[in-house]
Scaffold this motif. Structure first.
Motif, PDB file in Angstrom:
ATOM      1  N   PHE A 152     -99.627 -34.852 -37.918  1.00  0.00           N
ATOM      2  CA  PHE A 152     -99.377 -35.925 -36.961  1.00  0.00           C
ATOM      3  C   PHE A 152     -99.641 -37.283 -37.598  1.00  0.00           C
ATOM      4  CE2 PHE A 152    -100.362 -38.798 -33.487  1.00  0.00           C
ATOM      5  CZ  PHE A 152     -99.443 -38.455 -32.504  1.00  0.00           C
ATOM      6  N   ALA A 153    -100.712 -37.392 -38.367  1.00  0.00           N
ATOM      7  CA  ALA A 153    -101.071 -38.667 -38.982  1.00  0.00           C
ATOM      8  C   ALA A 153    -100.169 -39.021 -40.154  1.00  0.00           C
ATOM      9  CB  ALA A 153    -102.527 -38.627 -39.435  1.00  0.00           C
ATOM     10  N   ALA A 154     -99.755 -38.011 -40.932  1.00  0.00           N
ATOM     11  CA  ALA A 154     -98.985 -38.271 -42.151  1.00  0.00           C
ATOM     12  C   ALA A 154     -97.483 -38.349 -41.902  1.00  0.00           C
ATOM     13  CB  ALA A 154     -99.288 -37.184 -43.193  1.00  0.00           C
ATOM     14  N   ARG A 371    -105.463 -46.717 -34.005  1.00  0.00           N
ATOM     15  CA  ARG A 371    -105.467 -45.652 -35.003  1.00  0.00           C
ATOM     16  C   ARG A 371    -104.715 -46.136 -36.234  1.00  0.00           C
ATOM     17  NH1 ARG A 371    -104.722 -39.469 -34.367  1.00  0.00           N
ATOM     18  NH2 ARG A 371    -104.290 -38.835 -36.507  1.00  0.00           N
ATOM     19  N   GLU A 372    -105.251 -45.878 -37.417  1.00  0.00           N
ATOM     20  CA  GLU A 372    -104.584 -46.252 -38.649  1.00  0.00           C
ATOM     21  C   GLU A 372    -103.800 -45.057 -39.177  1.00  0.00           C
ATOM     22  OE1 GLU A 372    -107.053 -48.297 -41.437  1.00  0.00           O
ATOM     23  OE2 GLU A 372    -108.034 -49.505 -39.902  1.00  0.00           O
ATOM     24  N   TRP A 373    -102.699 -45.358 -39.881  1.00  0.00           N
ATOM     25  CA  TRP A 373    -101.745 -44.348 -40.325  1.00  0.00           C
ATOM     26  C   TRP A 373    -101.685 -44.364 -41.846  1.00  0.00           C
ATOM     27  CZ3 TRP A 373     -99.987 -41.484 -36.263  1.00  0.00           C
ATOM     28  CH2 TRP A 373    -100.197 -42.029 -34.999  1.00  0.00           C
ATOM     29  N   PRO A 374    -102.040 -43.265 -42.512  1.00  0.00           N
ATOM     30  CA  PRO A 374    -102.299 -43.310 -43.951  1.00  0.00           C
ATOM     31  C   PRO A 374    -101.097 -43.653 -44.816  1.00  0.00           C
ATOM     32  CG  PRO A 374    -102.332 -41.033 -43.146  1.00  0.00           C
ATOM     33  CD  PRO A 374    -102.316 -41.924 -41.944  1.00  0.00           C
ATOM     34  N   LEU A 375     -99.868 -43.307 -44.395  1.00  0.00           N
ATOM     35  CA  LEU A 375     -98.715 -43.557 -45.259  1.00  0.00           C
ATOM     36  C   LEU A 375     -98.131 -44.960 -45.087  1.00  0.00           C
ATOM     37  CD1 LEU A 375     -99.023 -40.495 -45.611  1.00  0.00           C
ATOM     38  CD2 LEU A 375     -96.532 -40.332 -45.627  1.00  0.00           C
ATOM     39  N   TYR A 376     -98.656 -45.718 -44.131  1.00  0.00           N
ATOM     40  CA  TYR A 376     -98.272 -47.129 -43.992  1.00  0.00           C
ATOM     41  C   TYR A 376     -99.500 -47.884 -43.497  1.00  0.00           C
ATOM     42  CZ  TYR A 376     -94.785 -50.830 -43.882  1.00  0.00           C
ATOM     43  OH  TYR A 376     -94.044 -51.953 -44.163  1.00  0.00           O
ATOM     44  N   PRO A 377    -100.447 -48.121 -44.397  1.00  0.00           N
ATOM     45  CA  PRO A 377    -101.780 -48.574 -43.982  1.00  0.00           C
ATOM     46  C   PRO A 377    -101.847 -50.057 -43.630  1.00  0.00           C
ATOM     47  CG  PRO A 377    -101.705 -48.277 -46.368  1.00  0.00           C
ATOM     48  CD  PRO A 377    -100.375 -47.820 -45.846  1.00  0.00           C
ATOM     49  N   LEU A 435     -99.764 -48.130 -52.329  1.00  0.00           N
ATOM     50  CA  LEU A 435     -99.247 -48.793 -51.134  1.00  0.00           C
ATOM     51  C   LEU A 435     -98.971 -47.835 -49.987  1.00  0.00           C
ATOM     52  CD1 LEU A 435     -96.697 -51.284 -52.748  1.00  0.00           C
ATOM     53  CD2 LEU A 435     -98.855 -51.871 -51.641  1.00  0.00           C
ATOM     54  N   TYR A 436     -98.628 -46.580 -50.308  1.00  0.00           N
ATOM     55  CA  TYR A 436     -98.121 -45.661 -49.282  1.00  0.00           C
ATOM     56  C   TYR A 436     -98.933 -44.372 -49.180  1.00  0.00           C
ATOM     57  CZ  TYR A 436     -94.247 -48.938 -49.494  1.00  0.00           C
ATOM     58  OH  TYR A 436     -93.486 -50.081 -49.474  1.00  0.00           O
ATOM     59  N   GLY A 437    -100.230 -44.481 -49.352  1.00  0.00           N
ATOM     60  CA  GLY A 437    -101.125 -43.366 -49.048  1.00  0.00           C
ATOM     61  C   GLY A 437    -100.872 -42.126 -49.866  1.00  0.00           C
ATOM     62  N   GLY A 438    -100.803 -42.277 -51.176  1.00  0.00           N
ATOM     63  CA  GLY A 438    -100.446 -41.156 -52.043  1.00  0.00           C
ATOM     64  C   GLY A 438    -101.338 -39.940 -51.892  1.00  0.00           C
ATOM     65  N   ALA A 439    -102.644 -40.136 -51.799  1.00  0.00           N
ATOM     66  CA  ALA A 439    -103.567 -38.995 -51.716  1.00  0.00           C
ATOM     67  C   ALA A 439    -103.378 -38.236 -50.407  1.00  0.00           C
ATOM     68  CB  ALA A 439    -105.012 -39.478 -51.857  1.00  0.00           C
ATOM     69  N   ALA A 440    -103.288 -38.972 -49.283  1.00  0.00           N
ATOM     70  CA  ALA A 440    -103.087 -38.319 -47.983  1.00  0.00           C
ATOM     71  C   ALA A 440    -101.734 -37.619 -47.945  1.00  0.00           C
ATOM     72  CB  ALA A 440    -103.185 -39.349 -46.863  1.00  0.00           C
TER      73      ALA A 440
END
Length: 465
Positions: A152-154, A371-377, A435-440
């Motif tokens: 859901f978050a990613a 809520r923060e979204w890891p792929l567009y922080p 920039l786009y939440g590579g680890a998540a």
């Protein structure tokens, strides 16, 4: 406006099964993509010979609950069709992107924005739950909590590389019959950005409540904010599907009013201002161009056809003109860095108008609940401004591929901004991951696409895989 009835759970289940069956019919290990008749992406991809999954049963609204103010919507349902159904209940999605053929699933996995985003954030922030066909070929229900909260978050900004949404349950908001508009001119970009900052803090500007806000920049000394409010009664309404062109009205009229339906699609008729390239804003051409074909998806098809044929490039060469680089981007800047970016852009890139649209992450439970979204922080509690620019510019002799776009990427990065990934991107892998939440993203990718049936986000966004 022709209103379609929701299709119901049985039809939805049948459509989902057709999608799954088409997945299972693919050869083992074969790459996967959706079969789509329209697209709002501006990345060229060679997909010849790659079969698409059957989405024919996933293009409608499943159900609307007026009491709960929610709708269950299939992933390939366009906002045009979605709004036609919800308006029958005097409801709309919290954020309705500007173009009618954008799909709900596309706006969630690829981000979307509009003039309510300073109040309600981005479309994925009003999703309550969603069913996703993952890269493993399984349909899972993802919610903010529970076993699939990671998906859901990613999912937002994953662009179909983690899976495809088959059903989304979204929140709806009440409407009024009309939207009353005030086009406010600014001769200073810092003043414009200060107004955006004040408006985003509490939904008011100079003591007046505001429900909608976007704007247009024509130069360093000429910019506009359009401030909209729901209205139950107006003296008269304008229309921009005929002779008149909406973007020109922002400059020419201080006050205006539209029906809610016309307001939602005010930019679609002329693809913002881009229909100029086809002559569709010339009075003589406009009179002959059928209104049903003055819409964004038709213009997009014309652009795609021209790219395949290369007729404009050949004609420019015959005339001794320089080739042109396509510059089609949306970027997000912190509000305090936006005026500086706009001045840089106006000095360095010969293209106007520019669209501006403020946004903040949604705080459904009041301040501090975003809520923060890891792929567009984006930072919670902070105001950003989307700047959109769509057109072509002359290429300098000997310039590298994407030279202007690369400079824009650098200028955005220097100002702590991001850009959407629907168009060309040129980042190296390390910068992209930062920039786009590579680890998540990689963690979600391992879990939901362990066999690598779907493309990698970097490959899709940058390498055009």
């Amino acid at each position: 406006m022709i209103v379609s009835a929701p299709v119901g759970d049985t039809a939805h289940a049948q459509g989902t099964q057709r999608l799954v069956d088409s997945w299972q019919a693919l050869p083992a290990g074969a790459p996967v993509r959706l079969a789509k008749t329209t697209s709002n992406l501006f990345r060229h991809r060679d997909r010849a010979g790659t079969p698409g999954l059957d989405t024919t049963g996933l293009r409608r609204v499943v159900d609307v609950d007026p009491a709960a103010r929610t709708a269950d919507v299939q992933g390939m349902c366009t906002y045009g069709d979605l709004v036609d159904v919800t308006l029958a209940h005097d409801l709309v999605p919290l954020v309705v992107p500007q173009l009618r053929t954008i799909t709900l699933g596309g706006a969630v996995t690829g981000l979307g924005i509009e003039s309510t985003s300073f109040r309600h954030g981005l479309p994925h922030e009003s999703v309550l739950e969603m069913d996703v066909l993952t890269g493993a070929g399984q349909v899972v229900t993802a919610r903010p909590d529970g076993d699939d909260a990671e998906l859901f978050a990613a999912f937002p900004n994953s662009y179909g590389t983690l899976g495809y949404a088959t059903r989304l349950r979204i929140e709806l908001a009440p409407t009024a019959p009309y939207v009353s508009l005030r086009h406010r001119r600014f001769d200073d970009l810092d003043r414009l950005c200060d107004a955006v900052r004040r408006l985003s803090a509490d939904g008011h500007l100079d003591g007046e409540p505001v429900d909608f806000c976007d704007g247009m920049v024509l130069g360093e000394r000429e910019a506009y904010l359009t401030l909209g409010r729901w209205a139950h009664d107006v003296p008269a309404t304008s229309g921009y599907t005929g002779r008149d062109v909406y973007w020109r009205s922002v400059r020419d009229r201080g006050l205006d009013a539209l029906t809610t339906w016309d307001y939602l699609w005010r930019w679609d008729t002329d693809w913002f201002w881009c229909s100029r390239a086809f002559g569709a804003q010339h009075p003589a051409v406009r009179a002959l161009w059928p209104a049903r074909y003055r819409r964004s998806d038709v213009y997009h098809r014309l652009v795609s056809l021209e790219r395949r044929l290369g007729a404009v490039d050949r004609l420019d060469r015959l005339r001794g003109r320089p080739s042109r680089e396509r510059v089609v981007q949306d970027v997000e800047l912190p509000v305090e860095r936006t005026a500086d970016f706009l001045r840089w852009f106006l000095a360095e890139v010969p293209m106007t108008p520019l669209w501006v649209c403020p946004l903040r992450l949604r705080e459904p439970g009041g301040p501090g609940t975003a809520r923060e979204w890891p792929l567009y922080p984006l930072r919670a509690g902070h105001t950003y401004v989307n700047v959109g620019f769509w057109g072509t510019v002359p290429s300098a002799p000997g310039a590298a591929d994407g030279a202007v776009n690369r400079r824009i990427e650098a200028a955005v990065g220097e100002r702590d901004g991001h850009k959407s990934l629907y168009s060309d991107a040129y980042y190296d892998r390390a910068t992209f991951d930062h920039l786009y939440g590579g680890a998540a993203y990689r963690a979600a990718k391992r879990r939901y696409d362990p066999g690598g049936r779907l493309p990698e986000l970097y490959d899709k966004a940058v390498r055009r895989a």
